[in-house]
Scaffold this active site. Structure first.
Site, short mmCIF file in Angstrom:
data_model
loop_
_atom_site.label_atom_id
_atom_site.label_comp_id
_atom_site.label_asym_id
_atom_site.label_seq_id
_atom_site.Cartn_x
_atom_site.Cartn_y
_atom_site.Cartn_z
N PHE A 9 -1.45 -2.79 3.49
CA PHE A 9 -0.73 -2.28 4.66
C PHE A 9 -1.30 -0.96 5.15
CE2 PHE A 9 2.51 -5.02 2.74
CZ PHE A 9 3.05 -5.66 3.85
N ASP A 10 -1.32 -0.81 6.47
CA ASP A 10 -1.42 0.50 7.10
C ASP A 10 -0.04 1.14 6.97
OD1 ASP A 10 -2.34 2.58 8.93
OD2 ASP A 10 -1.16 1.56 10.46
N LEU A 11 0.07 2.43 7.29
CA LEU A 11 1.37 3.11 7.17
C LEU A 11 2.00 3.38 8.53
CD1 LEU A 11 3.59 4.46 5.54
CD2 LEU A 11 2.13 6.50 5.34
#
Length: 218
Positions: A9-11
């Protein structure tokens, strides 16, 4: 898409809505150079890419000015802006479902690693992650590609790139995934453009965390 056992995941814009904290901190940094931008919407493009690069691109800063701008940004972001964020609806439930189905969950963000870890802890989702990787505060690891490569270096050797998929909200995430040789899914509830993400090679677009979870477990 249940064949992906490693979910990266990106944040910002993917797990959390961090617009207020980031844009207000950029606004603060710009003011130190005599640049006043009252409209926070016009600073959304700073969410995602490395801050140094975006300052140089958007305001013709020299690298030295951009580095100074980052320090001003952190003056506000570290004590205040880092907490001006909220988790997207359904995100914790999604992480719990993925974890319960045996997925390896990782984070790859251009946000400096200590700040990324603090955000995950503040949002009370840190425990779901098997590995967290972010940019360096002052070192060369800054871009999404740099972060992803560092992540792969630290994940178990048994993990192959065919098992991995990147989840993000901008073309920086999709392009980073393409460069390191993994698939990607874009989310439409962040700060990027879904058509651009599809054009750059995203396998699909999710319109909510619940829909994303269903995609990953099908």
């Amino acid at each position: 898409m249940n064949n992906y056992n490693v979910i990266i995941f990106d944040l910002d814009g993917t797990l959390s809505n961090s617009k207020e904290g980031i844009t207000k901190s950029v606004q603060y940094a710009l003011s130190k150079f005599g640049i006043e931008e009252p409209d926070l919407d016009k600073l959304e493009h700073f969410i995602g890419p490395p801050l140094v690069d975006e300052l140089m691109k958007s305001y013709d800063f020299t690298r030295e000015q951009a580095l100074e701008g980052v320090e001003f940004y952190r003056e506000r972001y570290k004590p205040i802006g880092i907490y001006e964020t909220e988790i997207y609806p359904g995100t914790e439930e999604m992480l719990e479902m993925l974890k319960g189905n045996g997925k390896y969950i990782a984070l790859a963000t251009s946000k400096p690693l200590p700040m990324a870890e603090e955000v995950l802890k503040y949002l009370k989702i840190y425990s779901y992650f098997d590995k967290v990787m972010g940019a360096e505060l002052k070192g060369p690891r800054q871009s999404k590609v740099d972060v992803l490569e560092a992540l792969f270096d630290e994940m178990p050797d048994s993990i192959t790139k065919k098992q991995c998929i990147m989840i993000g909200d901008t073309c920086f995430d999709i392009d980073g995934a393409n460069t390191v040789g993994i698939d990607s899914i874009g989310v439409d509830y962040g700060f990027g453009d879904k058509d651009e993400m599809l054009a750059h090679g995203a396998k699909a677009i999710a319109y909510s965390a619940t829909e994303l979870c269903n995609m990953l477990l099908k």
